[in-house]
Design an enzyme around this catalytic site. Structure first.
Site, PDB file in Angstrom:
ATOM      1  CB  ALA A   6      -0.891  -0.029   1.234  1.00 34.19           C
TER       2      ALA A   6
ATOM      3  N   GLY B 102       0.775  -5.102   0.840  1.00 37.51           N
ATOM      4  CA  GLY B 102      -0.396  -5.228  -0.029  1.00 37.51           C
ATOM      5  C   GLY B 102      -0.070  -5.866  -1.370  1.00 37.51           C
TER       6      GLY B 102
ATOM      7  CD  GLU C  32      -1.992  -7.782   2.813  1.00 36.60           C
ATOM      8  OE1 GLU C  32      -1.735  -6.619   2.438  1.00 36.60           O
ATOM      9  OE2 GLU C  32      -2.510  -8.034   3.898  1.00 36.60           O
TER      10      GLU C  32
ATOM     11  CD  GLU D 212       1.837  -5.547   5.567  1.00 37.56           C
ATOM     12  OE1 GLU D 212       2.658  -6.432   5.941  1.00 37.56           O
ATOM     13  OE2 GLU D 212       1.087  -5.713   4.593  1.00 37.56           O
TER      14      GLU D 212
HETATM   15  N1  CAA Z   1       4.597   3.216  -0.612  1.00 34.99           N
HETATM   16  C1  CAA Z   1       5.016   4.381  -1.137  1.00 34.99           C
HETATM   17  N2  CAA Z   1       6.208   4.530  -1.752  1.00 34.99           N
HETATM   18  C2  CAA Z   1       7.010   3.439  -1.824  1.00 34.99           C
HETATM   19  C3  CAA Z   1       6.641   2.197  -1.313  1.00 34.99           C
HETATM   20  C4  CAA Z   1       5.359   2.095  -0.682  1.00 34.99           C
HETATM   21  N3  CAA Z   1       4.874   0.946  -0.188  1.00 34.99           N
HETATM   22  N4  CAA Z   1       7.648   1.323  -1.525  1.00 34.99           N
HETATM   23  C5  CAA Z   1       8.609   2.001  -2.175  1.00 34.99           C
HETATM   24  N5  CAA Z   1       8.239   3.285  -2.354  1.00 34.99           N
HETATM   25  C6  CAA Z   1       8.986   4.346  -3.015  1.00 34.99           C
HETATM   26  C7  CAA Z   1      10.128   4.850  -2.156  1.00 34.99           C
HETATM   27  O1  CAA Z   1       9.679   5.773  -1.186  1.00 34.99           O
HETATM   28  C8  CAA Z   1      11.011   5.465  -3.213  1.00 34.99           C
HETATM   29  O2  CAA Z   1      10.482   6.707  -3.570  1.00 34.99           O
HETATM   30  P1  CAA Z   1      11.443   8.018  -3.610  1.00 34.99           P
HETATM   31  O3  CAA Z   1      12.356   7.739  -4.771  1.00 34.99           O
HETATM   32  O4  CAA Z   1      10.506   9.143  -3.836  1.00 34.99           O
HETATM   33  O5  CAA Z   1      12.165   8.069  -2.301  1.00 34.99           O
HETATM   34  C9  CAA Z   1      10.827   4.523  -4.402  1.00 34.99           C
HETATM   35  O6  CAA Z   1       9.605   3.847  -4.165  1.00 34.99           O
HETATM   36  C10 CAA Z   1      11.942   3.496  -4.527  1.00 34.99           C
HETATM   37  O7  CAA Z   1      12.010   2.815  -3.295  1.00 34.99           O
HETATM   38  P2  CAA Z   1      13.395   2.652  -2.474  1.00 34.99           P
HETATM   39  O8  CAA Z   1      14.310   3.779  -2.741  1.00 34.99           O
HETATM   40  O9  CAA Z   1      13.032   2.386  -1.053  1.00 34.99           O
HETATM   41  O10 CAA Z   1      13.957   1.323  -3.176  1.00 34.99           O
HETATM   42  P3  CAA Z   1      14.937   0.252  -2.552  1.00 34.99           P
HETATM   43  O11 CAA Z   1      15.326  -0.635  -3.682  1.00 34.99           O
HETATM   44  O12 CAA Z   1      16.013   0.900  -1.756  1.00 34.99           O
HETATM   45  O13 CAA Z   1      14.051  -0.591  -1.500  1.00 34.99           O
HETATM   46  C11 CAA Z   1      12.070  -1.798  -0.811  1.00 34.99           C
HETATM   47  C12 CAA Z   1      12.985  -1.385  -1.974  1.00 34.99           C
HETATM   48  C13 CAA Z   1      12.806  -2.741   0.144  1.00 34.99           C
HETATM   49  C14 CAA Z   1      10.876  -2.518  -1.407  1.00 34.99           C
HETATM   50  C15 CAA Z   1      11.610  -0.526  -0.033  1.00 34.99           C
HETATM   51  O14 CAA Z   1      11.128   0.416  -0.967  1.00 34.99           O
HETATM   52  C16 CAA Z   1      10.519  -0.778   0.972  1.00 34.99           C
HETATM   53  O15 CAA Z   1      10.771  -1.283   2.057  1.00 34.99           O
HETATM   54  N6  CAA Z   1       9.267  -0.394   0.646  1.00 34.99           N
HETATM   55  C17 CAA Z   1       8.144  -0.459   1.555  1.00 34.99           C
HETATM   56  C18 CAA Z   1       7.628  -1.876   1.683  1.00 34.99           C
HETATM   57  C19 CAA Z   1       6.511  -1.916   2.701  1.00 34.99           C
HETATM   58  O16 CAA Z   1       6.677  -1.594   3.860  1.00 34.99           O
HETATM   59  N7  CAA Z   1       5.319  -2.366   2.267  1.00 34.99           N
HETATM   60  C20 CAA Z   1       4.152  -2.471   3.118  1.00 34.99           C
HETATM   61  C21 CAA Z   1       3.272  -1.269   2.941  1.00 34.99           C
HETATM   62  S1  CAA Z   1       1.919  -1.242   4.112  1.00 34.99           S
HETATM   63  C22 CAA Z   1       0.739  -2.255   3.429  1.00 34.99           C
HETATM   64  O17 CAA Z   1       0.919  -2.804   2.361  1.00 34.99           O
HETATM   65  C23 CAA Z   1      -0.523  -2.415   4.231  1.00 34.99           C
HETATM   66  C24 CAA Z   1      -1.421  -3.497   3.755  1.00 34.99           C
HETATM   67  O18 CAA Z   1      -1.314  -4.615   4.175  1.00 34.99           O
HETATM   68  C25 CAA Z   1      -2.504  -3.215   2.822  1.00 34.99           C
END
Ligand code: CAA
Length: 258
Positions: A65, A109, A112, A132
Site C-alpha cells: 500500500a 499489499g 496480498e 507492515e
Molecule cells: N509506498 C510508497 N512509496 C514506496 C513504497 C510504498 N509501499 N515502496 C517504495 N516506495 C517508493 C520509495 O519511497 C522510493 O520513492 P522516492 O524515490 O521518492 O524516495 C521509491 O519507491 C523506490 O524505493 P526505495 O528507494 O526504497 O527502493 P529500494 O530498492 O532501496 O528498496 C524496498 C525497496 C525494500 C521494497 C523498499 O522500498 C521498501 O521497504 N518499501 C516499503 C515496503 C513496505 O513496507 N510495504 C508495506 C506497505 S503497508 C501495506 O501494504 C498495508 C497493507 O497490508 C494493505
C-alpha cells in the site's frame, strides 16, 4: 475510466493488467486499486476473455500500500472510508481465473494482492514479504490469513512478526507459488498459461476455480460433497458432450461454452 496507474491489454482471449507506478515500485494507491477493480469488471463482463494476468515490472510486482498516502490518515479516515474493504478485494471475487506474474518485490499489499489471485507464477527474482510490522501496523488485505493458509503458521508468523522476506525458491518450496521461471520469461510464460486456460470450456474452468476455492472455506466432507454436485452438474453441459466426443474421435474439442 481513464487509467493513470495501470496498463491494460488484450491478447488472444487473455486480459493483461500491468501495475504501472514504476517510480514508487508500484505502490498500491487508492486510485490504482479503483482502476484495477474497473479493469477486472470490464474483463469479467467481456465474453471473449477467458483468463486474466496481473503483473508489475522487473523490480516490483508491488511494494505494498502507498505509505506516503497512508501516513496522514487517522482511524476515522480509514474506518469511515472503509480503507482496503472499499476497493482492494475485487480481484478475489473475479469469476474468471487470474494469474499473478510476480517479479521483484511483492511486499505488504503487493504480496496480498498476488495471493488474492488464483495462483502465482514467480520469476527467480521474486521476493515476498509482509513488512507492515516495521511500520507499526499489520497486514490489512488478508496477509495474516492467506499467507498462513499458503505457507503454514510458522513461516507466516515469522514473516508477519519480523518482516522477513521469502525468496522465490523458498516461496515455491512453501507452496506460495505454483512455479518459478527465469525473470526474462515470466510474462511470456504467464500469458501462455493463461491462454491455455482461456482455450478451455469456460463453465468447467469457472466451476473448477469455485471448487478449489471452496477447500479454503469448508470442511473436507462438505468440500467433497460440493465438488461432487458441481462435477455431476457439468454432465448437463454441451461442452461435456463435446469434450468427451472429441477425445474419442481424436480431434480437438470445439467448445461453445454452454
Ligand atoms: N509506498 C510508497 N512509496 C514506496 C513504497 C510504498 N509501499 N515502496 C517504495 N516506495 C517508493 C520509495 O519511497 C522510493 O520513492 P522516492 O524515490 O521518492 O524516495 C521509491 O519507491 C523506490 O524505493 P526505495 O528507494 O526504497 O527502493 P529500494 O530498492 O532501496 O528498496 C524496498 C525497496 C525494500 C521494497 C523498499 O522500498 C521498501 O521497504 N518499501 C516499503 C515496503 C513496505 O513496507 N510495504 C508495506 C506497505 S503497508 C501495506 O501494504 C498495508 C497493507 O497490508 C494493505
Amino acid at each position: 475510466m481513464n487509467y493513470q496507474n495501470i496498463l491494460v491489454e488484450t491478447h488472444d482471449h487473455v486480459g493483461l493488467i500491468i501495475l504501472n507506478r514504476p517510480d514508487v515500485l508500484n505502490a498500491l494507491s487508492d486510485d490504482l486499486m479503483d482502476e484495477l477493480g474497473d479493469a477486472v469488471d470490464k474483463f469479467e463482463a467481456d465474453d471473449s476473455i477467458g483468463a486474466l494476468v496481473v503483473t508489475g515490472n522487473d523490480k516490483a510486482f508491488a511494494a505494498g500500500a502507498d505509505i506516503k498516502r497512508m501516513k496522514d490518515s487517522g482511524y476515522m479516515d480509514v474506518y469511515m472510508g472503509n480503507f482496503i474493504g472499499r476497493n482492494w478485494e475485487r480481484i478475489s471475487t473475479c469469476r474468471k481465473p487470474v494469474i499473478a506474474a510476480v517479479a521483484g518485490y511483492a511486499l505488504g499489499g503487493g504480496c496480498e494482492l498476488a495471493m488474492m489471485c488464483d495462483f502465482i507464477i514467480a520469476a527467480d527474482s521474486a521476493q515476498f514479504g509482509q513488512p507492515e510490522i516495521k511500520l507499526g501496523v499489520i497486514p490489512g488485505a488478508g496477509g495474516t490469513q492467506r499467507l498462513t493458509r499458503f505457507v503454514g503458521k510458522s513461516k507466516a508468523m515469522e514473516m508477519c512478526l519480523t518482516g522477513r522476506m521469502m525468496n522465490a525458491d523458498e516461496a515455491e518450496r512453501s507452496g506460495l507459488v505454483s512455479r518459478i521461471v527465469p525473470a526474462d520469461d515470466l510474462l511470456e510464460d504467464a500469458m501462455k498459461t493463461a491462454k491455455k486456460i482461456a482455450a478451455l470450456s469456460k463453465p468447467s474452468v469457472m466451476m473448477a476455480k469455485t471448487a478449489v476455492n471452496r477447500a479454503y472455506e469448508t470442511t473436507l466432507t462438505e468440500g467433497v460433497r460440493f465438488e461432487r454436485t458441481i462435477f455431476q452438474s457439468l454432465f448437463a453441459t454441451d461442452d461435456k458432450n463435446e469434450g468427451m466426443t472429441a477425445f474419442i474421435e481424436k480431434r480437438k474439442p470445439d467448445w461453445n461454452h454452454r
